[in-house]
Scaffold this active site. Structure first.
Site, PDB file in Angstrom:
ATOM      1  N   GLU A   1       0.516  -1.778   4.558  1.00  0.00           N
ATOM      2  CA  GLU A   1       0.955  -0.386   4.572  1.00  0.00           C
ATOM      3  C   GLU A   1       2.416  -0.281   4.985  1.00  0.00           C
ATOM      4  OE1 GLU A   1      -0.217   3.946   6.566  1.00  0.00           O
ATOM      5  OE2 GLU A   1      -1.677   2.317   6.569  1.00  0.00           O
TER       6      GLU A   1
ATOM      7  N   PHE B   1      -6.066  -4.017   3.358  1.00  0.00           N
ATOM      8  CA  PHE B   1      -6.779  -3.686   4.595  1.00  0.00           C
ATOM      9  C   PHE B   1      -5.886  -3.033   5.644  1.00  0.00           C
ATOM     10  CE2 PHE B   1      -8.693  -7.698   2.937  1.00  0.00           C
ATOM     11  CZ  PHE B   1      -9.811  -7.115   2.357  1.00  0.00           C
TER      12      PHE B   1
ATOM     13  N   ARG C   1      -8.034  -1.483   8.554  1.00  0.00           N
ATOM     14  CA  ARG C   1      -9.194  -0.728   8.103  1.00  0.00           C
ATOM     15  C   ARG C   1      -9.902   0.013   9.253  1.00  0.00           C
ATOM     16  NH1 ARG C   1     -13.319  -3.642   3.879  1.00  0.00           N
ATOM     17  NH2 ARG C   1     -14.074  -1.767   2.819  1.00  0.00           N
TER      18      ARG C   1
ATOM     19  N   ALA D   1      -6.161   5.579   5.028  1.00  0.00           N
ATOM     20  CA  ALA D   1      -6.982   6.673   5.565  1.00  0.00           C
ATOM     21  C   ALA D   1      -8.187   6.987   4.680  1.00  0.00           C
ATOM     22  CB  ALA D   1      -6.141   7.935   5.780  1.00  0.00           C
TER      23      ALA D   1
ATOM     24  N   GLN E   1       0.815  -1.210   0.000  1.00  0.00           N
ATOM     25  CA  GLN E   1       0.000   0.000   0.000  1.00  0.00           C
ATOM     26  C   GLN E   1       0.854   1.269   0.000  1.00  0.00           C
ATOM     27  OE1 GLN E   1      -2.779  -2.212   3.153  1.00  0.00           O
ATOM     28  NE2 GLN E   1      -3.389  -0.086   2.914  1.00  0.00           N
TER      29      GLN E   1
ATOM     30  N   GLU F   1     -12.978   2.996   4.589  1.00  0.00           N
ATOM     31  CA  GLU F   1     -13.024   2.623   6.000  1.00  0.00           C
ATOM     32  C   GLU F   1     -14.365   2.877   6.695  1.00  0.00           C
ATOM     33  OE1 GLU F   1      -8.610   3.341   7.690  1.00  0.00           O
ATOM     34  OE2 GLU F   1      -9.509   5.068   6.692  1.00  0.00           O
TER      35      GLU F   1
ATOM     36  N   ARG G   1      -6.006   7.984  16.550  1.00  0.00           N
ATOM     37  CA  ARG G   1      -7.306   7.990  15.871  1.00  0.00           C
ATOM     38  C   ARG G   1      -8.384   7.355  16.749  1.00  0.00           C
ATOM     39  NH1 ARG G   1      -9.764   8.725  10.610  1.00  0.00           N
ATOM     40  NH2 ARG G   1      -7.816   9.482   9.683  1.00  0.00           N
TER      41      ARG G   1
ATOM     42  N   PHE H   1      -8.124   2.072  11.216  1.00  0.00           N
ATOM     43  CA  PHE H   1      -6.916   2.642  11.815  1.00  0.00           C
ATOM     44  C   PHE H   1      -7.145   3.136  13.243  1.00  0.00           C
ATOM     45  CE2 PHE H   1      -3.155   5.493  11.835  1.00  0.00           C
ATOM     46  CZ  PHE H   1      -2.225   4.669  11.222  1.00  0.00           C
TER      47      PHE H   1
END
Length: 762
Positions: free
Chosen positions: A232, A228, A342, A514, A197, A715, A310, A344
């Site tokens: 990343e 997902f 997903r 994000a 990602q 998300e 988050r 985060f």
């Protein structure tokens, strides 16, 4: 218009025919080598001896590398704190890579990796949240606290108080395509093929690992079979290992994890423990709330700090809470480094407040949906505009309308009454229904990541090629960007070809994460395409002696001065007139400012909204349960592609429901992940989806100037799965007068325990 219409995924035909090519399908040069890691069998220990003679002597082995053999940086961390590719003197989790095997085949590398003899001096391992809390093993040196108002005073003045703790399990990403990468050495630098990602981070880490500049490393990423969030940052390990081995041997190298290794090595969604205390006045208006969020991060930070941030940002979800305090503990444990997933961290924070609302409704004796509506933020265009606990004004709140429409379309009130009547007559099977809202912030909370680039070419035959910095992982990003370009040029999408994400075409890209893939990259494509279109329009206006505003692009034609020409003809003519038909595009999200230390600012460009109603049934003797029906109304703004968006919502709901029901991660006392394969870890199957599944888009344009007024849809719908958890809790509550206190994941065992609590038997 080509946006706003339902068109298939750009690789749909390739997917269903099996012709879509992934990293492991890509032919490599003759003599390519294959890699595997030798893994730790201790969760926390000093390495006292390493004997790899049997590994080196194994059939097909070309080279074996330890940490001291790495030529440059031994770091694959996405965070400022280093994380070694290969262990250096000590291990920190069961499954940590210690050495690297380079062999002539995948199976030869894996077999050889099992032959390593590692001697350890074991140390006490911190495996659970309780152990980490007792040891005060915490990242950032202590808790992070954000607050607004006097929470203690607000709670002391409350008429109704709900207080409790919810355990929230982690989640394995279980992407269909496992982790994979390949490195092809060249006469100038290195080319990396990867399933990632974040191609630019791969480029950065590979360059550091083999002593090159970033311009010497080209990363290509055509498609992923799912990500997902799991791809990343944690694909860095494979790409760096391949690059190091390719540099050493001068041969192409490939690495892929088998599913067992993938699950053992890679991090998961963070499991959380959230303690809540929430208070309301006599009518049910919330006065204050206090949350303690404790997250198991694993042995290194990875992306844990922004994930936990988050979770704090979404501790309010859809509700205005005058006095709100959130305290976050980021615990270091001897387990896999948990990572992006997903949502985060948003799902965990949102589940905390939603559980508190359900509990408060039980204490007050009020219908939970009514309590929710009563405490929503002020509607958009109403006064006063209310702010979140971190200081962002909520200017676009539309959940009043969405909730009202969903309650009507799902026949919520009548079904709730019917379920209550049904439960009164049935002892063994109990049904439950619940409504839960979603307010999810869209933007990277690390502000500089909110940027994107694109490259667009128009060829002299009128065909269009585009490239952008986003990664296609099945979500339809490429198709949406094709539609954007097609709309700008007024042509059909089959005129537009999108090529693999490539760091040599678009540099310095942000991760596709994000939920911002289409927002950022779609806008960059639009900017680049408009630049070319404007050049063509200026050429036509000059040629035809008309105003540039009279030149239009629509239906595959270019129109001006009462005449029209095929787009392809005009492209050829523009080329002949030496008009540049290539352009880059750049976009940076406006309006966002964020101070994560203070916990203040505007971290999000806008919010995406939605609501879900789920109905379930449980067996009170066994805890077995089923989802009977789900109704979802979701805000995608002016959808770029309704079919793709609905598909994303359906998949997100099922994945979210899986997180909170069947997906249970279990470690043994040595820190070994025992649920490390499909045989022991249960993701939802087709039979687990709702038997009645109604998904509708709230078709209203975004108030902010996003790409054609659409909204992100990756998300936010994941959180609709929370309604499943609350419906199960409601079914348990139908068994007795007590608060059932269902815990997540709501496995059959957890449901049965909640049934006993409701009856007062536990």
């Amino acid at each position: 218009m080509t946006t706003g219409t339902s068109t298939p995924h750009d690789s749909a035909e390739l997917h269903v025919t099996g012709r879509a090519r992934y990293v492991d399908d890509t032919p490599l040069p003759a003599g390519a080598l294959h890699l595997a890691f030798g893994l730790s069998t201790e969760a926390s220990a000093e390495i006292t001896a390493i004997d790899l003679d049997a590994v080196r002597a194994a059939p097909g082995v070309v080279a074996v590398l330890e940490a001291h053999d790495l030529p440059f940086a031994n770091d694959v961390s996405p965070a400022p704190i280093p994380e070694p590719l290969l262990a250096t003197g000590e291990v920190h989790f069961f499954g940590q890579p210690i050495f690297l095997v380079v062999a002539t085949s995948h199976i030869a590398a894996r077999k050889a990796a099992k032959l390593g003899r590692i001697s350890y001096a074991p140390r006490p391992a911190l495996l659970t949240l309780d152990q980490a809390v007792a040891a005060e093993s915490m990242f950032e040196g202590g808790p992070v606290i954000w607050s607004r108002g006097d929470t203690a005073a607000a709670l002391s003045g409350a008429t109704h108080i709900a207080e409790g703790t919810i355990e929230i399990g982690g989640q394995e990403h279980f992407y269909l395509e496992g982790m994979a990468a390949a490195a092809l050495p060249g006469d100038q630098g290195m080319t990396i093929l990867c399933s990632s990602q974040h191609p630019t981070e791969i480029q950065h880490k590979v360059a550091e690992a083999i002593g090159l500049h970033m311009h010497d490393v080209r990363v290509e990423m055509r498609r992923m079979g799912g990500g997902f969030g799991g791809k990343e940052s944690q694909g860095n390990h494979l790409a760096v290992a391949c690059a190091v081995a390719a540099r050493l041997t001068g041969r192409a190298c490939k690495m892929r994890y088998d599913r067992d290794d993938d699950m053992v090595i890679t991090g998961k969604r963070h499991d959380f423990r959230i303690h809540y205390k929430i208070g309301a006045d006599a009518e049910g208006r919330i006065l204050g709330a206090d949350f303690l969020q404790i997250a198991r991060c694993g042995w290194s930070p990875d992306l844990s700090l922004p994930v936990c941030d988050r979770a704090m940002l979404h501790a309010d979800n859809a509700y205005f809470i005058p006095a709100l305090r959130v305290e976050s503990h980021r615990m270091r444990t001897n387990t896999q480094s948990n990572t992006a997933y997903r949502g985060f961290g948003g799902p965990q924070g949102m589940l905390g407040i939603e559980r508190a609302m359900e509990h408060l409704a039980h204490v007050i004796g009020i219908e939970p949906a009514e309590l929710r509506r009563m405490n929503y933020y002020t509607a958009a265009d109403s006064a006063p505009v209310q702010s979140t606990h971190y200081g962002q004004e909520v200017e676009d709140f539309i959940l009043q309308e969405i909730t009202a429409e969903l309650e009507k379309s799902s026949d919520y009130a009548a079904r709730k009454a019917e379920i209550a009547a049904w439960n009164s007559k049935n002892r063994t099977l109990k049904r439950g229904i619940a409504l839960s809202p979603v307010k999810f912030g869209i933007s990277f909370t690390l502000t500089h990541l909110n940027q994107a680039g694109a490259l667009v070419h128009v060829y002299s035959d009128g065909s269009v090629q585009i490239n952008h910095g986003g990664s296609e992982m099945g979500q339809g990003l490429h198709q949406k960007c094709r539609q954007v370009a097609a709309r700008v040029f007024g042509v059909e999408t089959d005129v537009v070809r999108i090529t693999a994400t490539d760091t040599s075409k678009v540099p310095n890209t942000s991760a596709t994460a994000a939920s911002s893939g289409a927002d950022l990259n779609g806008m960059a494509v639009k900017v680049a395409a408009q630049t070319i279109r404007d050049r063509i329009a200026a050429y036509i206006a000059t040629r035809e002696g008309c105003d540039i505003a009279e030149v239009g692009f629509e239906g595959g034609k270019v129109r001006a001065a009462g005449r029209e020409w095929p787009f392809a003809e005009v492209a050829g003519a523009a080329y002949g007139a030496r008009v540049s038909l290539s352009s880059t595009g750049f976009y940076a999200t406006p309006k966002i400012t964020w101070d994560r230390i203070a916990g203040r600012g505007r971290p999000f460009y806008y919010f995406a909204y939605g609501a879900a109603v789920t109905e379930v049934v449980i067996d009170t003797l066994t805890g077995e349960n089923r989802i009977l029906r789900a109704d979802i109304l979701h805000d995608a703004g002016a959808s770029l592609n309704p079919a793709l968006d609905i598909g994303q919502i359906e998949g997100a709901y099922v994945q979210g429901a899986g997180w909170l029901t069947t997906e249970e991660l279990v470690w043994d006392g040595k820190g070994r992940l025992t649920t490390h394969a499909p045989s022991t870890y249960k993701i939802p199957a087709c039979s687990d989806r709702p038997r009645i599944f109604n998904v509708t888009l709230w078709d209203q344009p975004n108030r902010e100037e996003t790409i054609f007024r659409s909204k992100a849809v990756g998300e936010p719908p994941f959180m609709h799965g929370i309604s499943t958890f609350h419906a199960l809790n409601a079914a348990c509550a139908a068994c007795g007068p007590n608060w059932p206190d269902l815990q997540a994941p709501a496995t059959a065992e957890a449901v049965l325990a909640a049934v006993h609590r409701a009856k007062g038997e536990a």
